[in-house]
Design an enzyme around this catalytic site. Structure first.
Site, PDB file in Angstrom:
ATOM      1  N   LYS A  22     -10.644  -4.157  16.136  1.00  0.00           N
ATOM      2  CA  LYS A  22     -11.868  -3.944  16.004  1.00  0.00           C
ATOM      3  C   LYS A  22     -12.584  -5.036  17.269  1.00  0.00           C
ATOM      4  CE  LYS A  22     -14.381  -7.560  13.190  1.00  0.00           C
ATOM      5  NZ  LYS A  22     -14.493  -7.896  13.158  1.00  0.00           N
ATOM      6  N   ASN A  23     -11.699  -6.344  17.135  1.00  0.00           N
ATOM      7  CA  ASN A  23     -12.632  -7.231  17.957  1.00  0.00           C
ATOM      8  C   ASN A  23     -12.394  -6.522  19.827  1.00  0.00           C
ATOM      9  OD1 ASN A  23     -13.570  -8.306  16.478  1.00  0.00           O
ATOM     10  ND2 ASN A  23     -12.131 -10.074  15.594  1.00  0.00           N
ATOM     11  N   CYS A 116     -24.021 -17.628   9.270  1.00  0.00           N
ATOM     12  CA  CYS A 116     -23.043 -16.473   9.366  1.00  0.00           C
ATOM     13  C   CYS A 116     -21.806 -18.066   7.581  1.00  0.00           C
ATOM     14  CB  CYS A 116     -21.740 -16.711  10.082  1.00  0.00           C
ATOM     15  SG  CYS A 116     -20.924 -15.286  10.233  1.00  0.00           S
ATOM     16  N   ARG A 121     -21.521 -20.920  13.870  1.00  0.00           N
ATOM     17  CA  ARG A 121     -21.671 -20.022  15.023  1.00  0.00           C
ATOM     18  C   ARG A 121     -22.765 -20.073  15.597  1.00  0.00           C
ATOM     19  NH1 ARG A 121     -18.467 -14.465  12.755  1.00  0.00           N
ATOM     20  NH2 ARG A 121     -18.141 -14.819  14.633  1.00  0.00           N
ATOM     21  N   ASP A 304      -8.277 -15.502  11.601  1.00  0.00           N
ATOM     22  CA  ASP A 304      -8.714 -14.716  10.678  1.00  0.00           C
ATOM     23  C   ASP A 304      -7.452 -14.384  10.274  1.00  0.00           C
ATOM     24  OD1 ASP A 304     -10.852 -14.296  11.895  1.00  0.00           O
ATOM     25  OD2 ASP A 304     -10.924 -13.096  14.013  1.00  0.00           O
ATOM     26  N   ILE A 326     -10.932 -23.588  13.133  1.00  0.00           N
ATOM     27  CA  ILE A 326     -11.542 -23.352  14.141  1.00  0.00           C
ATOM     28  C   ILE A 326     -13.485 -23.115  13.361  1.00  0.00           C
ATOM     29  CG2 ILE A 326     -12.071 -20.742  15.565  1.00  0.00           C
ATOM     30  CD1 ILE A 326      -9.606 -22.138  16.271  1.00  0.00           C
TER      31      ILE A 326
END
Ligand code: EPU
Length: 416
Positions: A22-23, A116, A121, A304, A326
């Site tokens: 996806k990324n 978010c 972010r 992730d 993060i």
């Protein structure tokens, strides 16, 4: 709204084909804005986020044809240089159109992504980098207005390592006048995948895979063909699922070198891993051992994968410490995992996970994409039934997850 119903306890065995990342796909699709020629992309995952970015770019005039996992893009007729709030609010990665629009057309109007679930972010580094390249940027009524006759190459040092920030600035720099040096660049494989596509389009980039990207701007880019790399997070998610419930599964179309840090932790947890050029096999026949880790930028342990590993730790032997460095709020899954019987306490940015014998099925609610994946893993390992609500989060980033899991023996179904 769709839900997932899982009856836990089944061992998993068989083969699963991993989808494209996806990324990587999202920035790569945005690169379609950089040329009037055609891009032929393959291994593009079927995801809600891909649908959203294509919808956004079609509104701009991009022609896009999607056929299963292939996408053909043509940016010859782009007329509307705008990303409206209605779409950006549903997907923050929409900010990735800013760099390409500005560098090719000299102008862009892009909604500021809002808050978010996992953290605040901001996109200040994207803006700071573009300003350093000579863009005039104003922010008004929730929109970024950017203008530049032609961006000028310069040296940019971002305050922190940012993945989409690096990608946006890279896509801006490839058509800028002169040399741009991106210091403190993100080294994620998805950034390198984008860079390889840009080189195939005629861009001049050195240092791919390092934290220093040197770009010589060119006047024009041309069409190219590209295959999106494997999704390392989908790969890691399936590996964690097998490690949590036991079994023997081979993941195909993926590479172990994309996720070394996570694989090391799985071995520490007791999984037996073997791999070849394009497959990884995981075997698990015991209760997992608790593993502590800190999330960090690539090649460290990915944020992730934090939630999925936490699900594994919940039913492991021993106590683990999971530190998230993060994002400031990426522990939304903790309360839901605790509803399934886990024993997790949070102290600052560390979760202390005391392993319990088992999860017990219950209704739970997904709060973000990777949190949803952790609940699926917990549900697969739980005794009884787990009903996961709000799985639209999962559909944003996993290509037919329930079908892939059923094919290896899980009892999981989508209910309306
Ligand atoms: N940051 C700033 N200012 C900026 C940019 C980033 O303060 O201008 C901060 C962020 O708030 C965060 C840190 O820097 O604390 C790193 O954020 P980064 O910019 O790297 O994240 P991102 O580019 O928005 C991508 C992935 C995320 C993944 C992160 C970290 C895409 C489309 N998204 O986000 O993926 O978690 O990198 O690896 O590539 C996911 O797939 O579930 C997901 C959230």
């Amino acid at each position: 709204m769709d839900k997932l119903l899982i009856r836990g306890g089944n061992r998993l065995s068989g083969d699963v084909v991993i989808s494209g990342a996806k990324n990587a796909a999202l920035p790569i699709l945005c690169a379609g804005l950089l040329t009037a020629d055609t891009l032929e992309l393959s291994n593009v995952p079927n995801l809600q986020d891909v649908t959203t970015i294509l919808k956004l770019m079609r509104q701009m005039g991009l022609r896009a044809e999607q056929n299963d996992h292939s996408v053909t893009l043509n940016g010859g007729d782009i007329t509307k240089l705008e990303a409206p709030y209605e779409l950006v609010k549903t997907m923050r990665a929409s900010i990735l159109v800013l760099g390409p629009l500005l560098s090719r057309f000299g102008e862009a109007k892009v909604s500021l992504p809002g808050g978010c679930a996992i953290g605040s972010r901001p996109v200040d580094q994207h803006i700071k980098g573009l300003q350093a390249m000579g863009a005039e940027i104003t922010i008004d009524a929730g929109y970024i207005y950017a203008k530049a006759k032609r961006l000028k190459g310069t040296r940019i040092v971002t305050d922190m390592i940012t993945v989409t920030g690096t990608e946006n600035l890279l896509m801006a720099a490839v058509l800028a006048d002169g040399e741009t040096v991106l210091e403190n660049a993100a080294r994620e494989p998805e950034v390198s995948d984008l860079a390889h596509l840009l080189v195939a389009m005629g861009a001049r980039i050195e240092g791919i895979g390092s934290d220093r990207l040197v770009i010589q701007g060119v006047d024009k880019l041309h069409g190219a063909s590209h295959t999106v790399i494997a999704d390392r997070i989908e790969t890691g998610t399936f590996l964690c699922a097998v490690a949590a419930v036991g079994g023997d599964v081979t993941l195909k179309n993926t590479r172990s070198s994309l996720l070394d840090a996570a694989l090391d932790k799985l071995r520490e947890a007791g999984a037996i891993l073997t791999s070849g050029d394009d497959w990884i096999r995981v075997q698990m026949a015991r209760r997992p051992k608790a593993v502590s880790f800190r999330t960090t930028e690539y090649p460290g342990f990915p944020t992730d994968m934090q939630a999925q590993f936490m699900a594994l730790n919940c039913i492991a032997e021993g106590t683990s410490h999971v530190t998230e460095t993060i994002f400031e709020n990426r522990f939304m899954h903790v309360q839901e995992l605790n509803r399934l019987g886990a024993a997790i306490d949070i102290e600052g940015n560390t979760a202390i996970v005391k392993g319990v014998e088992k999860f017990v099925g219950a209704p739970v609610m997904a709060t973000d994409l990777r949190a949803s994946a952790s609940l699926v893993i917990a549900g697969l390992a739980a005794q009884g039934e787990t009903l996961i609500e709000r799985i639209y989060h999962l559909d944003r980033g996993y290509d037919r997850m329930e079908n892939k899991l059923s094919s290896i023996g899980a009892q999981i179904e989508r209910v309306k």
